[in-house]
Design an enzyme around this catalytic site. Sequence first.
Site, mmCIF file in Angstrom:
data_model
loop_
_atom_site.group_PDB
_atom_site.id
_atom_site.type_symbol
_atom_site.label_atom_id
_atom_site.label_comp_id
_atom_site.label_asym_id
_atom_site.label_seq_id
_atom_site.Cartn_x
_atom_site.Cartn_y
_atom_site.Cartn_z
ATOM 1 N N ARG A 10 32.867 -6.661 -11.664
ATOM 2 C CA ARG A 10 32.207 -5.361 -11.483
ATOM 3 C C ARG A 10 32.313 -4.513 -12.749
ATOM 4 N NH1 ARG A 10 34.137 -0.253 -8.569
ATOM 5 N NH2 ARG A 10 32.215 0.864 -8.058
ATOM 6 N N HIS A 14 29.305 -2.702 -14.905
ATOM 7 C CA HIS A 14 29.293 -1.261 -15.159
ATOM 8 C C HIS A 14 29.299 -0.964 -16.656
ATOM 9 C CE1 HIS A 14 30.251 0.846 -11.159
ATOM 10 N NE2 HIS A 14 29.831 -0.376 -10.881
ATOM 11 N N ASN A 39 32.762 5.391 -11.490
ATOM 12 C CA ASN A 39 33.682 4.367 -11.992
ATOM 13 C C ASN A 39 35.112 4.573 -11.503
ATOM 14 O OD1 ASN A 39 31.785 2.897 -13.473
ATOM 15 N ND2 ASN A 39 32.025 4.192 -15.290
ATOM 16 N N HIS A 137 27.810 -9.427 -5.385
ATOM 17 C CA HIS A 137 28.407 -8.702 -4.260
ATOM 18 C C HIS A 137 29.001 -9.656 -3.227
ATOM 19 C CE1 HIS A 137 26.336 -4.492 -4.695
ATOM 20 N NE2 HIS A 137 27.233 -4.756 -5.641
#
Length: 225
Positions: A10, A14, A39, A137
Amino acid sequence: MLKLAAGLIRMLFHDCFVEGCDASVLLDGNDTEKTAPINSNLIGYDVVDDAKQAVEAICPGVVSCSDILAYAARDSTVKLNGTGWTVQGRRRDGLFSCADAAENELPLPTFNVSQLIESFARRGLSKTQMVILSGSHTVGVGHCDKFIERLYNFSATHFTDPSINASYAQQLKKDCPQAIFNTTLEIFMDTITLGEFDANYYKVLSEHKGLFTSDQSLFDDRSTR
């Protein structure tokens, strides 16, 4: 291991989605990407820091933090029984990081397909690439506050989002009661194979058990199904 591995995957997304894969998400300071609310749940900073320290002791000034993060995300995928890929090195670390950029650029769990397509297109990514990247995911988790609006008072005509599988919605309501819910509780997005990087995320969507609006809309919209 699952939580940390998923966290590194992840974190790479990001990082790359905002200013490119430049490790700007790692920079400390006021109003950096690291401080952005979106975040706030990122984990794995210490893994990159420790790896950087170890590498610097052997070959100082050669391997960037952005390369280390890319390698860590790739290796995390393999650890979770996913398929590895070749990571090209020699990235340069960014020197600029802005919290507003993270808030404005990263896609939200409430996005519909049109918003997702527009968001990914700004990064030069196609619909197919968007759907593929969303598959990560399969090892992700969500917190109640990110999907609570789908469970209660969804619209004037539907108390609960009708796109959610009815039995799944009832389970989510038990986990996230309307009056008060645990904001730190983690709900697995893939309810079939917990902790494995596989394609069952897409099967979950076909069963209308996508946790976020942004997930379920990928299956419900013909253009991305």
